[in-house]
Design a protein around this motif. Structure first.
Motif, mmCIF file in Angstrom:
data_model
loop_
_atom_site.group_PDB
_atom_site.id
_atom_site.type_symbol
_atom_site.label_atom_id
_atom_site.label_comp_id
_atom_site.label_asym_id
_atom_site.label_seq_id
_atom_site.Cartn_x
_atom_site.Cartn_y
_atom_site.Cartn_z
ATOM 1 N N MET A 72 0.844 -1.177 0.000
ATOM 2 C CA MET A 72 0.000 0.000 0.000
ATOM 3 C C MET A 72 0.888 1.239 0.000
ATOM 4 O O MET A 72 1.897 1.295 0.666
ATOM 5 C CB MET A 72 -0.889 0.009 1.241
ATOM 6 N N CYS A 73 0.476 2.238 -0.758
ATOM 7 C CA CYS A 73 1.211 3.496 -0.817
ATOM 8 C C CYS A 73 0.394 4.599 -0.150
ATOM 9 O O CYS A 73 -0.827 4.615 -0.234
ATOM 10 C CB CYS A 73 1.456 3.913 -2.266
ATOM 11 N N VAL A 74 1.097 5.495 0.492
ATOM 12 C CA VAL A 74 0.467 6.667 1.077
ATOM 13 C C VAL A 74 1.098 7.883 0.421
ATOM 14 O O VAL A 74 2.319 8.005 0.385
ATOM 15 C CB VAL A 74 0.686 6.725 2.604
ATOM 16 N N ALA A 75 0.274 8.754 -0.133
ATOM 17 C CA ALA A 75 0.783 9.961 -0.791
ATOM 18 C C ALA A 75 0.435 11.174 0.054
ATOM 19 O O ALA A 75 -0.673 11.273 0.580
ATOM 20 C CB ALA A 75 0.170 10.098 -2.177
ATOM 21 N N ILE A 76 1.402 12.083 0.183
ATOM 22 C CA ILE A 76 1.134 13.336 0.870
ATOM 23 C C ILE A 76 1.118 14.448 -0.168
ATOM 24 O O ILE A 76 1.805 14.360 -1.185
ATOM 25 C CB ILE A 76 2.170 13.635 1.974
ATOM 26 N N PRO A 77 0.325 15.479 0.063
ATOM 27 C CA PRO A 77 0.266 16.566 -0.905
ATOM 28 C C PRO A 77 1.510 17.440 -0.862
ATOM 29 O O PRO A 77 2.108 17.646 0.189
ATOM 30 C CB PRO A 77 -0.960 17.377 -0.477
ATOM 31 N N GLY A 78 1.879 17.926 -2.029
ATOM 32 C CA GLY A 78 2.967 18.882 -2.156
ATOM 33 C C GLY A 78 2.485 20.082 -2.943
ATOM 34 O O GLY A 78 1.502 20.013 -3.675
ATOM 35 N N LEU A 79 3.187 21.191 -2.788
ATOM 36 C CA LEU A 79 2.823 22.438 -3.453
ATOM 37 C C LEU A 79 3.590 22.572 -4.763
ATOM 38 O O LEU A 79 4.825 22.495 -4.775
ATOM 39 C CB LEU A 79 3.136 23.617 -2.537
ATOM 40 N N VAL A 80 2.866 22.773 -5.857
ATOM 41 C CA VAL A 80 3.485 22.942 -7.163
ATOM 42 C C VAL A 80 4.112 24.331 -7.222
ATOM 43 O O VAL A 80 3.428 25.343 -7.110
ATOM 44 C CB VAL A 80 2.456 22.762 -8.302
ATOM 45 N N LYS A 81 5.442 24.354 -7.388
ATOM 46 C CA LYS A 81 6.190 25.609 -7.380
ATOM 47 C C LYS A 81 6.481 26.137 -8.781
ATOM 48 O O LYS A 81 6.424 27.332 -9.006
ATOM 49 C CB LYS A 81 7.529 25.420 -6.647
ATOM 50 N N LYS A 82 6.857 25.245 -9.708
ATOM 51 C CA LYS A 82 7.261 25.666 -11.050
ATOM 52 C C LYS A 82 6.738 24.686 -12.079
ATOM 53 O O LYS A 82 6.548 23.514 -11.786
ATOM 54 C CB LYS A 82 8.792 25.700 -11.177
ATOM 55 N N MET A 83 6.544 25.189 -13.300
ATOM 56 C CA MET A 83 6.174 24.347 -14.439
ATOM 57 C C MET A 83 7.099 24.667 -15.596
ATOM 58 O O MET A 83 7.403 25.833 -15.847
ATOM 59 C CB MET A 83 4.736 24.616 -14.862
ATOM 60 N N LYS A 84 7.544 23.615 -16.294
ATOM 61 C CA LYS A 84 8.379 23.823 -17.477
ATOM 62 C C LYS A 84 8.401 22.554 -18.316
ATOM 63 O O LYS A 84 8.698 21.476 -17.806
ATOM 64 C CB LYS A 84 9.809 24.188 -17.072
ATOM 65 N N ASP A 85 8.058 22.680 -19.567
ATOM 66 C CA ASP A 85 8.159 21.587 -20.543
ATOM 67 C C ASP A 85 7.430 20.322 -20.094
ATOM 68 O O ASP A 85 7.964 19.217 -20.199
ATOM 69 C CB ASP A 85 9.631 21.267 -20.837
ATOM 70 N N GLY A 86 6.212 20.463 -19.576
ATOM 71 C CA GLY A 86 5.423 19.308 -19.186
ATOM 72 C C GLY A 86 5.798 18.698 -17.853
ATOM 73 O O GLY A 86 5.279 17.660 -17.473
ATOM 74 N N LYS A 87 6.724 19.341 -17.148
ATOM 75 C CA LYS A 87 7.128 18.872 -15.829
ATOM 76 C C LYS A 87 6.846 19.953 -14.798
ATOM 77 O O LYS A 87 6.785 21.138 -15.122
ATOM 78 C CB LYS A 87 8.616 18.531 -15.789
ATOM 79 N N VAL A 88 6.658 19.537 -13.560
ATOM 80 C CA VAL A 88 6.456 20.471 -12.459
ATOM 81 C C VAL A 88 7.464 20.176 -11.360
ATOM 82 O O VAL A 88 7.960 19.057 -11.242
ATOM 83 C CB VAL A 88 5.028 20.382 -11.879
ATOM 84 N N THR A 89 7.766 21.199 -10.587
ATOM 85 C CA THR A 89 8.555 21.029 -9.378
ATOM 86 C C THR A 89 7.588 21.127 -8.216
ATOM 87 O O THR A 89 6.871 22.126 -8.075
ATOM 88 C CB THR A 89 9.643 22.114 -9.263
ATOM 89 N N VAL A 90 7.544 20.065 -7.408
ATOM 90 C CA VAL A 90 6.607 19.990 -6.290
ATOM 91 C C VAL A 90 7.399 20.012 -4.992
ATOM 92 O O VAL A 90 8.356 19.248 -4.825
ATOM 93 C CB VAL A 90 5.744 18.705 -6.371
ATOM 94 N N ASP A 91 6.980 20.896 -4.081
ATOM 95 C CA ASP A 91 7.647 21.064 -2.792
ATOM 96 C C ASP A 91 6.901 20.254 -1.725
ATOM 97 O O ASP A 91 5.750 20.534 -1.411
ATOM 98 C CB ASP A 91 7.666 22.539 -2.409
ATOM 99 N N PHE A 92 7.587 19.256 -1.200
ATOM 100 C CA PHE A 92 7.062 18.444 -0.108
ATOM 101 C C PHE A 92 7.819 18.830 1.160
ATOM 102 O O PHE A 92 8.866 18.267 1.464
ATOM 103 C CB PHE A 92 7.251 16.948 -0.387
ATOM 104 N N ASN A 93 7.310 19.830 1.863
ATOM 105 C CA ASN A 93 7.898 20.266 3.129
ATOM 106 C C ASN A 93 9.403 20.540 2.998
ATOM 107 O O ASN A 93 10.210 20.072 3.796
ATOM 108 C CB ASN A 93 7.623 19.235 4.215
ATOM 109 N N GLY A 94 9.779 21.255 1.946
ATOM 110 C CA GLY A 94 11.173 21.620 1.730
ATOM 111 C C GLY A 94 11.944 20.683 0.817
ATOM 112 O O GLY A 94 13.041 20.997 0.374
ATOM 113 N N ASN A 95 11.399 19.522 0.523
ATOM 114 C CA ASN A 95 12.030 18.568 -0.391
ATOM 115 C C ASN A 95 11.380 18.730 -1.767
ATOM 116 O O ASN A 95 10.223 18.366 -1.953
ATOM 117 C CB ASN A 95 11.848 17.138 0.128
ATOM 118 N N GLU A 96 12.129 19.279 -2.717
ATOM 119 C CA GLU A 96 11.569 19.516 -4.043
ATOM 120 C C GLU A 96 11.798 18.318 -4.964
ATOM 121 O O GLU A 96 12.893 17.778 -5.027
ATOM 122 C CB GLU A 96 12.164 20.777 -4.652
ATOM 123 N N VAL A 97 10.720 17.929 -5.648
ATOM 124 C CA VAL A 97 10.724 16.765 -6.539
ATOM 125 C C VAL A 97 10.195 17.197 -7.895
ATOM 126 O O VAL A 97 9.225 17.950 -7.981
ATOM 127 C CB VAL A 97 9.818 15.648 -5.950
#
Length: 69
Positions: free
Chosen positions: A1-26
Motif C-alpha cells: 500500500m502506498c500513502v501519498a502526501i500533498p505537495g505544493l506545485v512551485k514551477k512548471m516547465k516543458d510538461g514537468k512540475v517542481t513539487v515542494d514536499f515540506n522543503g524537499n523539491e521533486v
C-alpha cells in the motif's frame, strides 16, 4: 500500500512540475491531470496523479503530522 502526501506545485516547465514536499523539491511529469503553479498535488511514480484544494491538502498534512513521533 502506498500513502501519498500533498505537495505544493512551485514551477512548471516543458510538461514537468517542481513539487515542494515540506522543503524537499521533486520533479514530476504533469501530463495526466491539469495542474498549475500554486496547486497542491499528489505524486506517484514520478507523475502528478491528482490535484487537491488547499483545505483538503492542509487537512491531510495535519492528519499525517499527527502520525509522526
Amino acid at each position: 500500500m502506498c500513502v501519498a502526501i500533498p505537495g505544493l506545485v512551485k514551477k512548471m516547465k516543458d510538461g514537468k512540475v517542481t513539487v515542494d514536499f515540506n522543503g524537499n523539491e521533486v520533479e514530476a511529469y504533469a501530463g495526466l491531470v491539469n495542474v498549475k503553479e500554486g496547486d497542491y498535488a499528489l505524486v506517484h511514480a514520478g507523475c502528478v496523479i491528482q490535484t487537491l484544494k488547499k483545505d483538503e491538502a492542509e487537512e491531510i498534512l495535519e492528519l499525517m503530522g499527527g502520525l509522526e513521533g
